[in-house]
Design an enzyme around this catalytic site. Structure first.
Site, PDB file in Angstrom:
ATOM      1  N   HIS A   1      31.756  57.873   3.859  1.00 57.03           N
ATOM      2  CA  HIS A   1      31.186  58.673   4.949  1.00 57.03           C
ATOM      3  C   HIS A   1      30.162  57.852   5.734  1.00 57.03           C
ATOM      4  O   HIS A   1      30.209  57.798   6.974  1.00 57.03           O
ATOM      5  CB  HIS A   1      30.537  59.928   4.350  1.00 57.03           C
ATOM      6  CG  HIS A   1      29.831  60.814   5.320  1.00 57.03           C
ATOM      7  ND1 HIS A   1      30.269  62.089   5.611  1.00 57.03           N
ATOM      8  CD2 HIS A   1      28.696  60.636   6.053  1.00 57.03           C
ATOM      9  CE1 HIS A   1      29.443  62.645   6.490  1.00 57.03           C
ATOM     10  NE2 HIS A   1      28.477  61.779   6.762  1.00 57.03           N
ATOM     11  N   GLU A   2      29.238  57.213   5.019  1.00 57.45           N
ATOM     12  CA  GLU A   2      28.179  56.463   5.696  1.00 57.45           C
ATOM     13  C   GLU A   2      28.719  55.245   6.434  1.00 57.45           C
ATOM     14  O   GLU A   2      28.235  54.905   7.520  1.00 57.45           O
ATOM     15  CB  GLU A   2      27.096  56.052   4.692  1.00 57.45           C
ATOM     16  CG  GLU A   2      26.268  57.209   4.170  1.00 57.45           C
ATOM     17  CD  GLU A   2      25.659  58.051   5.283  1.00 57.45           C
ATOM     18  OE1 GLU A   2      25.120  57.478   6.244  1.00 57.45           O
ATOM     19  OE2 GLU A   2      25.731  59.286   5.204  1.00 57.45           O
TER      20      GLU A   2
ATOM     21  N   ASP B   1      28.132  63.460  12.852  1.00 57.58           N
ATOM     22  CA  ASP B   1      28.169  64.596  11.927  1.00 57.58           C
ATOM     23  C   ASP B   1      28.357  65.862  12.744  1.00 57.58           C
ATOM     24  O   ASP B   1      27.399  66.538  13.112  1.00 57.58           O
ATOM     25  CB  ASP B   1      26.886  64.653  11.094  1.00 57.58           C
ATOM     26  CG  ASP B   1      26.791  63.503  10.111  1.00 57.58           C
ATOM     27  OD1 ASP B   1      27.770  63.278   9.386  1.00 57.58           O
ATOM     28  OD2 ASP B   1      25.748  62.829  10.075  1.00 57.58           O
TER      29      ASP B   1
ATOM     30  N   HIS C   1      29.705  55.717   9.948  1.00 57.11           N
ATOM     31  CA  HIS C   1      28.599  55.868  10.903  1.00 57.11           C
ATOM     32  C   HIS C   1      28.183  54.537  11.531  1.00 57.11           C
ATOM     33  O   HIS C   1      27.357  54.527  12.449  1.00 57.11           O
ATOM     34  CB  HIS C   1      27.368  56.456  10.199  1.00 57.11           C
ATOM     35  CG  HIS C   1      27.431  57.933   9.964  1.00 57.11           C
ATOM     36  ND1 HIS C   1      27.976  58.829  10.861  1.00 57.11           N
ATOM     37  CD2 HIS C   1      26.979  58.695   8.918  1.00 57.11           C
ATOM     38  CE1 HIS C   1      27.860  60.059  10.385  1.00 57.11           C
ATOM     39  NE2 HIS C   1      27.262  60.004   9.221  1.00 57.11           N
TER      40      HIS C   1
END
Length: 356
Positions: free
Chosen positions: A311-312, A326, A315
């Site tokens: 997920h990170e 998000d 980004h």
């Protein structure tokens, strides 16, 4: 930053959240109005337009008290660089302080300084707007049962660049130095005890999951439609390419493009934050709660270390361009996003990888 509770009609205090059917949360039940209150200061007024009390989760919304991406800022048609944080929050064991109770026709105000999370040193005219999805819980509860959408007015401001440049950056400071590990540029000197081994395992698992997800995107159109709302060739190619980029970054031998810290050194590990990214620096920081997650979660769509790392990494613009935001958290919120937003939503990628 602060919340100022406003009185509802007849001066009644804000009531506790009422039960709201999840099916009714696909439309907007709140109105968001932006107003300039200083050179780079914004006041957001959030109003419950309905006839029932709302219990609104603040995480990654216009109401988030942390230096997150609350608004989009444009100048001359181009987006102004965001210098704040993009956190992944823990979505289980939520507590009441993470919510705002908003009675019928009542409002709350939330003020923040754009210059603390954007580079406005150029000065001049900017355009600001906000949109998003707010998770909601039922009365006296903290379990997410639905959501409501919001889209603000478009606000034009004329910013004094020198004055904006004098505002302290919320996530600023000199880049930390330390011993660098070859994989995804882990700052090994930031790790304590078993944390380096845990992070290396998470990166290895994230790489494996990402490669499997890239293959699934190309071979399983029904899953693409479930998560990304389309299985057209262009979207499939883009999704698969992004997963492969995450896989390469997670397993890079000596060419990692992100810098990964085992621990926070910039003050971003607020309560509820598992990990966060500074996209302007391509830096990722784990928080103490990250190490309380399982390495892998056998429960479908459950949070774990591997998919939090995945997920990170989405980004980071050095890994995914444009970097993911998000826009929706959890399967119910992710599945409600249209295709145009699903492909830019970090949790869509982590949930897709977890669900394969």
């Amino acid at each position: 930053m602060q919340f100022t509770a406003l009185l509802a009609a007849l001066g009644a205090p804000l009531a506790l959240a009422a039960s709201i059917p999840a099916a009714a949360h696909n439309h907007s039940m709140i109105d968001v109005q932006l107003a300039a209150t200083g050179n780079s200061m914004i006041k957001a007024t959030i109003t419950n337009t309905g006839d029932r009390t709302l219990n609104l989760l603040k995480f990654n919304t216009i109401m988030d008290e942390h230096p997150t991406r609350k608004v989009m800022v444009y100048q001359d048609g181009a987006e102004v660089q965001f210098t704040g944080m993009l956190p992944r929050y823990k979505m289980s064991d939520l507590t009441p302080e993470y919510f705002v109770n908003l009675g019928p026709k009542a409002s709350v105000e939330h003020s923040f300084d754009l210059a603390a999370t954007h580079d406005l040193s150029r000065g001049g005219k900017i355009v600001v707007k906000a949109h998003g999805m707010v998770p909601t819980a039922e009365e006296n509860a903290t379990t997410i049962t639905g959501h409501t959408l919001y889209e603000s007015n478009e606000l034009t401001m004329d910013v004094d660049g020198k004055q904006a440049a004098a505002v302290e950056q919320a996530m600023g400071g000199d880049d930390s130095t330390g011993v660098i590990d070859k994989r995804s540029n882990i700052v090994t000197s930031s790790c304590r005890g078993s944390q380096l081994r845990v992070l290396q395992t998470a990166l290895s698992n994230a790489s494996r999951l990402s490669r499997a997800a890239a293959s699934a995107a190309q071979r399983n159109p029904s899953k693409m439609r479930e998560y990304f709302k389309t299985a057209d060739s262009r979207t499939v190619q883009k999704v698969a390419s992004r997963f492969l980029s995450v896989a390469r970054e997670s397993s890079s031998g000596s060419t990692g493009r992100t810098t990964y810290y085992c621990n926070d050194n910039r003050g971003g590990c607020h309560p509820g934050v598992l990990a966060y990214t500074l996209p302007s620096k391509n830096q990722v920081f784990n928080c103490p709660s990250y190490y309380q997650l399982p390495a892998l979660n056998n429960r479908c769509h459950g949070q774990d270390q591997a998919t939090t790392t995945l997920h990170e990494l989405t980004h980071n613009p050095a890994v995914v361009t444009p970097f993911c935001e998000d826009l929706g958290y959890g399967y119910q919120r992710v599945s409600a996003l249209p295709a145009s937003k699903a492909i830019q939503n970090a949790d869509t990628y982590s949930l897709f990888a977890n669900g394969m």
